[in-house]
Write an enzyme that holds these catalytic residues in place. Structure first.
Site, short mmCIF file in Angstrom:
data_model
loop_
_atom_site.label_atom_id
_atom_site.label_comp_id
_atom_site.label_asym_id
_atom_site.label_seq_id
_atom_site.Cartn_x
_atom_site.Cartn_y
_atom_site.Cartn_z
N GLU A 233 0.89 -1.16 0.00
CA GLU A 233 0.00 0.00 0.00
C GLU A 233 0.92 1.20 0.00
O GLU A 233 1.71 1.39 0.93
CB GLU A 233 -0.91 -0.02 1.22
CG GLU A 233 -1.91 -1.16 1.17
CD GLU A 233 -3.08 -0.94 2.10
OE1 GLU A 233 -4.15 -0.51 1.64
OE2 GLU A 233 -2.91 -1.20 3.31
N HIS A 244 -3.59 -8.90 7.81
CA HIS A 244 -4.84 -8.72 8.55
C HIS A 244 -5.51 -10.09 8.69
O HIS A 244 -5.72 -10.77 7.69
CB HIS A 244 -5.82 -7.81 7.80
CG HIS A 244 -5.35 -6.41 7.57
ND1 HIS A 244 -5.74 -5.36 8.35
CD2 HIS A 244 -4.57 -5.88 6.60
CE1 HIS A 244 -5.21 -4.23 7.88
NE2 HIS A 244 -4.49 -4.53 6.82
#
Length: 454
Positions: A233, A244
């Site tokens: 990102e 995550h």
């Protein structure tokens, strides 16, 4: 970390679950290489498909929109199941409408704002396909994933993201009878944010409780959750890679507290924060950016390795390592420089525990199973490539001060050099419509097989 959908800002927005016939669907080619050792790679004829949330949806027997602006067509969509029967998703004009092009073999260029005859499109999200109707599934354990990127035209406030989500291989075609479109039309998206702005979930329209967030989007009663591994990102000034985890090991529809909206963030099915490695946030402010150690004014290669405890493809995930290659030189990831965090340059269970403690963050990642849980999800992942701006918190979590009212001198608050106002969507869409990112030369295979140094 706070991902939200980008938007088409003309009337014919979003997806349906039947298949329309007005525009032929032709997936852009994006071949990848699968490697067993340095220089021993084979080409796979893969392609990409546009996410269904960006597509025109209309009634099955005509051109009338099923969704316009931020409102559902009440006649066609009185409830979720009926809407899925009445509405069709159509093919996409990838270059003309969305600014998605393939400048060379194995390369993908995503334009931020694409003006067209109907208005403009903002952002895009595509998935890698193994065939015309199935996503390519990756088992990342004991493997490395490598690609080249050019972020030189991605300013503060934007995010060129490459990540894996635990989506269904066929986009939910077999699992949900209301979904007749499937992976061929980019259905079945999910991620760790449990997004509630997805218009169709599990073969039904998300019409119940729908409310407009702005002129082109809204949120419904339901969200869609799954584990997510953020490989990349980034913009030209900041970057992070982040696992995550979720308490479920497959795509799962949520509602209420389980979606984790607002104050329920740490009651969600999924860990929305993740365990991020952001070099700037972790103390090295000269590592990444224009003219820095990794110089973002020029293309470079990103290598991510998923190391298991026993060195096999079925072992437990032990650590996630990062290297860069630029001008033929291998650049190891930066080393942490934060009090309370042992010096390291990779993600592990110990790093996550120490980083959360040092920054005063909730270690929900650990509560939901940490690295072991992440490893289980890494066995069946779909590759996502995107460009987007952030209507939730202006991308400040990536490249600026976050939370905005916190003291930037406190550990973990400063994530990058960008001004908090740089990422306001209205500002960045007006100031940088020609921004773009180029992803290319994707390789996947055994550890240390996909890159070499001069």
């Amino acid at each position: 970390m706070y991902r939200s959908a980008a938007f088409l800002t003309f009337a014919s927005l979003v997806l349906g679950q039947q298949v329309g016939t007005y525009t032929a669907e032709r997936h852009p080619s994006m071949p990848i290489q699968v490697c067993t050792a340095p220089g021993q790679c084979t080409r796979e004829s893969t392609e990409v498909v546009l996410d269904a949330n960006w597509r025109w949806t209309h009634i099955t027997n005509g051109y009338t929109n099923c969704y316009t602006g931020n409102e559902w067509n009440a006649t066609a969509c009185p409830d979720g199941a009926t809407c899925a029967k009445n509405c069709a998703v159509d093919g996409a004009d990838y270059s003309g409408t969305y600014g998605i092009t393939t400048p060379s073999s194995g390369a993908l260029r995503l334009q931020f704002v694409k003006k067209n005859d109907n208005g403009q499109n903002v952002g895009s999200r595509v998935y890698l396909m193994a065939s015309s109707d199935k996503y390519k599934l990756f088992n990342l354990l004991n493997k490395e994933f490598t690609f080249d990127v050019d972020v030189s035209k991605l300013p503060c406030g934007l995010n060129g993201a490459v990540y894996f989500s635990e989506m269904l291989e066929d986009g939910g075609l077999k699992s949900f009878s209301g979904n007749k479109a499937g992976a061929k039309y980019g259905t079945g998206y999910c991620d760790s944010q449990c997004p509630q702005d997805i218009k169709f979930i599990n073969g039904e329209a998300n019409v119940e409780g729908w409310g407009g967030a702005d002129g082109n989007s809204g949120t419904g009663k339901y969200g869609i959750c799954c584990a997510e591994m953020d490989i990349w990102e980034a913009n030209s000034d900041a970057t992070a890679y982040t696992p995550h985890v979720c308490s479920v090991n497959e795509q799962t529809r949520c509602e209420g507290v389980d979606c984790g909206a607002g104050s329920d963030r740490y009651n969600s099915i999924c860990d929305k924060d993740g365990c991020d490695f952001n070099s700037y946030r972790l103390g090295n402010r000269e590592f990444y950016g224009p003219g820095k150690t990794v110089d973002t004014t020029r293309p470079f290669t990103i290598v991510t390795q998923f190391v298991t405890d026993d060195g096999t493809d079925s072992g437990n995930l032990k650590s996630i390592h990062r290297y860069y290659v630029q001008d033929g030189n291998v650049i190891p990831n930066s080393v942490t420089e934060v009090a309370g965090v042992d010096q390291t340059n990779f993600i592990s269970e110990g790093f996550c525990e120490q980083q959360k403690s040092a920054f005063g963050d909730n270690n929900y990642f650990g509560q939901l199973g940490g690295m072991k849980a992440m490893g289980e999800s890494l066995k069946k992942m779909v590759l996502v490539l995107s460009i987007w701006d952030d209507h939730a918190v202006n991308m400040n979590w990536l490249d600026s001060i976050f939370p905005n009212d916190a003291d930037p001198e406190q550990p973990g608050v400063a994530r990058g050099r960008c001004d908090p106002a740089d990422g306001v969507p209205a500002t960045i869409e007006a100031a940088h419509p020609d921004a773009y990112v180029i992803y290319s030369n994707i390789k996947f295979g055994a550890i240390n097989s996909t890159f070499t140094a001069n």
